[in-house]
Design an enzyme around this catalytic site. Sequence first.
Site, PDB file in Angstrom:
ATOM      1  N   MET A  13     -49.782 -34.446 121.581  1.00  0.00           N
ATOM      2  CA  MET A  13     -49.694 -35.672 122.380  1.00  0.00           C
ATOM      3  C   MET A  13     -48.241 -36.055 122.677  1.00  0.00           C
ATOM      4  O   MET A  13     -47.873 -36.316 123.820  1.00  0.00           O
ATOM      5  CB  MET A  13     -50.404 -36.821 121.662  1.00  0.00           C
ATOM      6  CG  MET A  13     -51.907 -36.705 121.607  1.00  0.00           C
ATOM      7  SD  MET A  13     -52.676 -36.740 123.237  1.00  0.00           S
ATOM      8  CE  MET A  13     -52.416 -38.440 123.725  1.00  0.00           C
ATOM      9  N   GLY A  14     -47.416 -36.106 121.630  1.00  0.00           N
ATOM     10  CA  GLY A  14     -46.024 -36.521 121.804  1.00  0.00           C
ATOM     11  C   GLY A  14     -45.258 -35.544 122.683  1.00  0.00           C
ATOM     12  O   GLY A  14     -44.476 -35.939 123.556  1.00  0.00           O
ATOM     13  N   LYS A  75     -49.420 -38.844 113.366  1.00  0.00           N
ATOM     14  CA  LYS A  75     -50.760 -39.060 112.804  1.00  0.00           C
ATOM     15  C   LYS A  75     -50.925 -40.515 112.401  1.00  0.00           C
ATOM     16  O   LYS A  75     -50.069 -41.065 111.704  1.00  0.00           O
ATOM     17  CB  LYS A  75     -50.915 -38.145 111.572  1.00  0.00           C
ATOM     18  CG  LYS A  75     -52.345 -37.820 111.231  1.00  0.00           C
ATOM     19  CD  LYS A  75     -52.378 -36.822 110.114  1.00  0.00           C
ATOM     20  CE  LYS A  75     -53.286 -35.634 110.334  1.00  0.00           C
ATOM     21  NZ  LYS A  75     -53.707 -35.257 111.640  1.00  0.00           N
ATOM     22  N   SER A 128     -54.889 -43.013 126.560  1.00  0.00           N
ATOM     23  CA  SER A 128     -56.119 -42.231 126.661  1.00  0.00           C
ATOM     24  C   SER A 128     -55.963 -41.096 127.656  1.00  0.00           C
ATOM     25  O   SER A 128     -55.185 -41.181 128.596  1.00  0.00           O
ATOM     26  CB  SER A 128     -57.293 -43.108 127.113  1.00  0.00           C
ATOM     27  OG  SER A 128     -58.437 -42.295 127.305  1.00  0.00           O
ATOM     28  N   LYS A 182     -57.960 -50.170 123.662  1.00  0.00           N
ATOM     29  CA  LYS A 182     -58.159 -48.718 123.559  1.00  0.00           C
ATOM     30  C   LYS A 182     -59.361 -48.400 122.669  1.00  0.00           C
ATOM     31  O   LYS A 182     -60.150 -47.488 122.950  1.00  0.00           O
ATOM     32  CB  LYS A 182     -56.898 -48.044 123.006  1.00  0.00           C
ATOM     33  CG  LYS A 182     -57.076 -46.563 122.596  1.00  0.00           C
ATOM     34  CD  LYS A 182     -57.234 -45.653 123.806  1.00  0.00           C
ATOM     35  CE  LYS A 182     -57.762 -44.260 123.537  1.00  0.00           C
ATOM     36  NZ  LYS A 182     -57.182 -43.469 122.509  1.00  0.00           N
ATOM     37  N   HIS A 185     -62.411 -49.043 124.635  1.00  0.00           N
ATOM     38  CA  HIS A 185     -62.508 -47.918 125.576  1.00  0.00           C
ATOM     39  C   HIS A 185     -63.200 -46.730 124.896  1.00  0.00           C
ATOM     40  O   HIS A 185     -64.128 -46.130 125.441  1.00  0.00           O
ATOM     41  CB  HIS A 185     -61.104 -47.519 126.056  1.00  0.00           C
ATOM     42  CG  HIS A 185     -61.019 -46.144 126.664  1.00  0.00           C
ATOM     43  ND1 HIS A 185     -61.054 -44.988 125.909  1.00  0.00           N
ATOM     44  CD2 HIS A 185     -60.941 -45.735 127.939  1.00  0.00           C
ATOM     45  CE1 HIS A 185     -60.994 -43.941 126.714  1.00  0.00           C
ATOM     46  NE2 HIS A 185     -60.921 -44.355 127.939  1.00  0.00           N
ATOM     47  N   ASN A 186     -62.764 -46.419 123.691  1.00  0.00           N
ATOM     48  CA  ASN A 186     -63.378 -45.284 122.981  1.00  0.00           C
ATOM     49  C   ASN A 186     -64.833 -45.565 122.633  1.00  0.00           C
ATOM     50  O   ASN A 186     -65.670 -44.669 122.686  1.00  0.00           O
ATOM     51  CB  ASN A 186     -62.602 -44.971 121.708  1.00  0.00           C
ATOM     52  CG  ASN A 186     -61.303 -44.236 122.000  1.00  0.00           C
ATOM     53  OD1 ASN A 186     -60.746 -44.355 123.087  1.00  0.00           O
ATOM     54  ND2 ASN A 186     -60.808 -43.480 121.040  1.00  0.00           N
ATOM     55  N   GLU A 189     -66.767 -44.959 125.579  1.00  0.00           N
ATOM     56  CA  GLU A 189     -66.844 -43.499 125.736  1.00  0.00           C
ATOM     57  C   GLU A 189     -68.006 -42.939 124.895  1.00  0.00           C
ATOM     58  O   GLU A 189     -68.754 -42.078 125.352  1.00  0.00           O
ATOM     59  CB  GLU A 189     -65.494 -42.925 125.301  1.00  0.00           C
ATOM     60  CG  GLU A 189     -65.349 -41.432 125.319  1.00  0.00           C
ATOM     61  CD  GLU A 189     -63.986 -41.037 124.717  1.00  0.00           C
ATOM     62  OE1 GLU A 189     -62.950 -41.610 125.108  1.00  0.00           O
ATOM     63  OE2 GLU A 189     -63.969 -40.164 123.843  1.00  0.00           O
ATOM     64  N   TYR A 190     -68.166 -43.455 123.684  1.00  0.00           N
ATOM     65  CA  TYR A 190     -69.294 -43.025 122.838  1.00  0.00           C
ATOM     66  C   TYR A 190     -70.615 -43.313 123.560  1.00  0.00           C
ATOM     67  O   TYR A 190     -71.520 -42.489 123.594  1.00  0.00           O
ATOM     68  CB  TYR A 190     -69.315 -43.789 121.511  1.00  0.00           C
ATOM     69  CG  TYR A 190     -68.463 -43.267 120.387  1.00  0.00           C
ATOM     70  CD1 TYR A 190     -67.115 -42.985 120.573  1.00  0.00           C
ATOM     71  CD2 TYR A 190     -68.999 -43.080 119.107  1.00  0.00           C
ATOM     72  CE1 TYR A 190     -66.339 -42.546 119.515  1.00  0.00           C
ATOM     73  CE2 TYR A 190     -68.216 -42.636 118.051  1.00  0.00           C
ATOM     74  CZ  TYR A 190     -66.891 -42.378 118.263  1.00  0.00           C
ATOM     75  OH  TYR A 190     -66.113 -41.946 117.215  1.00  0.00           O
ATOM     76  N   LYS A 260     -64.193 -39.435 114.977  1.00  0.00           N
ATOM     77  CA  LYS A 260     -62.942 -39.690 114.276  1.00  0.00           C
ATOM     78  C   LYS A 260     -62.842 -41.130 113.805  1.00  0.00           C
ATOM     79  O   LYS A 260     -61.941 -41.478 113.058  1.00  0.00           O
ATOM     80  CB  LYS A 260     -61.769 -39.380 115.205  1.00  0.00           C
ATOM     81  CG  LYS A 260     -61.447 -37.896 115.326  1.00  0.00           C
ATOM     82  CD  LYS A 260     -60.098 -37.782 115.979  1.00  0.00           C
ATOM     83  CE  LYS A 260     -59.636 -36.382 116.231  1.00  0.00           C
ATOM     84  NZ  LYS A 260     -58.517 -36.404 117.192  1.00  0.00           N
ATOM     85  N   ARG A 287     -74.840 -40.441 116.444  1.00  0.00           N
ATOM     86  CA  ARG A 287     -73.998 -39.367 115.898  1.00  0.00           C
ATOM     87  C   ARG A 287     -74.230 -39.246 114.400  1.00  0.00           C
ATOM     88  O   ARG A 287     -74.317 -38.142 113.852  1.00  0.00           O
ATOM     89  CB  ARG A 287     -72.515 -39.652 116.169  1.00  0.00           C
ATOM     90  CG  ARG A 287     -72.149 -39.534 117.639  1.00  0.00           C
ATOM     91  CD  ARG A 287     -70.649 -39.401 117.792  1.00  0.00           C
ATOM     92  NE  ARG A 287     -70.236 -39.582 119.172  1.00  0.00           N
ATOM     93  CZ  ARG A 287     -68.986 -39.419 119.593  1.00  0.00           C
ATOM     94  NH1 ARG A 287     -68.026 -39.099 118.743  1.00  0.00           N
ATOM     95  NH2 ARG A 287     -68.689 -39.582 120.855  1.00  0.00           N
TER      96      ARG A 287
END
Length: 481
Positions: A13-14, A75, A128, A182, A185-186, A189-190, A260, A287
Site C-alpha cells: 500500500m505505502g 500494519k 480504499s 472507511k 464503507h467496508n 462492501e460486506y 479481517k 461469513r
Amino acid sequence: QRAEIGVTGLAVMGRNLARNFARHGHVVAIHNRTYAKTQALLDEAGDEGTFIASESMADFVATLERPRKVIIMVKAGPGTDAVIEELAGLLEEGDIIVDAGNAHFPDTVRREKELAERGLHFVGSGVSGGEEGALNGPSIMPGGSRESYESLGPLLEDISAKVDGVPCCTYVGPDGAGHFVKMVHNGIEYADMQLIAEAYDLIRRGTGKSPAEIAAIFREWNSGELESFLIEITAEVLAQDDARTGKALVDVILDQAEQKGTGRWTVQNALDLGVPITGIAEATFARALSGGVPQREAARAALPAGTVEWHVDDPDAFVEDVRRALYASKVVAYSQGFDQIAAASQEYGWGVDRGAMARIWRGGCIIRARFLNRITEAYERDEQLPLLLADDFFVDVVSQCLEAWRRVVAGAAQNGIPTPAFSSSLAYYDGVRADRLPAALIQGLRDFFGAHTYRRTDADGTFHTEWGADRSETAVDGGFT
Ligand code: NDP
C-alpha cells in the site's frame, strides 16, 4: 531539494501511494523500517518520479518541507503507535501525521487527542481501493483538523481517483471521522458481496445455469443500473476456469469466507449506537456461519431440507426477479450504512456530509458504483434526509422491485436456499414502513416482568401496570391515567 510529502511503511500500500505521488510530479520522501523495501522501490520504480530515500526516520523527517506531512502506511495496531511515537519525537508544531492504514476509529480518536496536545496534527485517513487503487487513484477519506486539510487536502485530492473530473477525496470530519467512514464503507462492501453471492446462488440453484452462464448475466447487469466494480469482477470470477481440474474455479474454492475485522467493527459500533444495519450484520454473520465447520458438519448430517430440488418455470423471468431483489436489498444496505454514519456523526459531533461521502465513493474504492450518484443527489435534495430509502428516487426504485423481491425471498424460503441478506433487507423494509410494530407487545412484556414501564399512544408520560396486583395502571413519570 525538499520533499512535499513523506511515506513511511513501504509494503504494497505505502509503496504504491508513494509511486502515485511521484507519478503526479510530487517530490516524495520514502522510508521503511527495513531498508530493503525502500531500496526495492527505488530499483523497481525509481524512474517514475522524484523519490528521496532515507534509512533513518530522523533523516526522513529532515528531508520534508514544512509543515511536514508524513503518511504512515504500516500494519494497523501497535506498529502504528510505535511509528507515531518515533515520528512525534522528531516533528515540530504544526506538522501533520497521516495514518492511512486501517485503524479502528477509537484508536484514531485517542491518537489525535494525544498528538493535538503535543501541537501536532493527526489525520486518520481511510484509503480504499487496495493496491491497485493506491497506485492509480484510491478513494481517500481523511479526518482530523480542518486546518490540516488546507495543506494536505490538495496533495491527497491530486492522487485520488477522479469521477467526471471530481476528486474522490474530501475532508470528512474531526478526529476519528475518516476512519469511521472507511469502516462503514467496508461494512457496506460486506453487504454488497453477500447480496451478490446470494443472487448467484439463487440463479444457480433455481435455474441450473453454469457459473459461466451466470457470469454472462452479471456482465449484462453491469451495463445497467447495477453497474459497479463488484458486479464487474463477479463476472470475471464466475467465468474463470480452474487450470488444475478444468472445472469452474468457484467450484473448487473452499466455501469458508474470511474477514479481517472491519465488518465486525461496523456491526459492533452499530450495536453501540442502536442503528439497525441488518444487511451488514447478516453479511458478517454469513461469513461466520460459512467458517463454522463443526457446526456445518453436524447440521449437514442431521437436518433435513424438507424441500425438493428447485426448478423455476421461467428462468429469464426469475433472473430478472433476482436482479430486482438484489437492487432493492442493496438500497436497503446503503440506506442503513448512511444511517449509521448520521448517528455516529451526531453522537461524536463530526458533522459528516453524507452526500459528499457517496461522491468520494464513486471511484477508486471497492464499492464504486453508478448508483452512488443517486445517493449524492438524494442528500443534495435534502441534507437532513432522515432515511435514504424514503427519498423519492429510491422509493421509485424499491417500488419497482418490490413484487419481485417478495417472490424471490418467498421462493428461497420455500426451497431451502439461505438468503440472509435478501430476506433481512426485506424484513427491514417491512418493519421500517409498518404503521404498527409488535414492539408494543415487547414493551408490555418488559413492564410485566421488570416494571420497565411503557408509553401510551394517547397520553404523554410513562406508565406501569400493576401486573402482580389489581392490574390497575399508574402514571410513573408525569403521566396521567
Ligand atoms: P502490511 O499491513 O502488511 O504492513 C507491513 C508494513 O508495516 C511494512 O512496511 C512493515 O515494515 C511495517 N511495520 C509493521 N510493524 C511495524 C513496526 N512496529 N514499526 C515499523 N514498521 C512496521 O502492509 P499493507 O501495505 O498491506 O497495508 C498497510 C496498511 O494499509 C494496513 O494498515 C492495512 O490495513 C491498510 N490497508 C491495506 C489495504 C490492502 O489492500 N492491503 C487496503 C487499504 C488499507 P517492515 O518492512 O520493516 O516489516
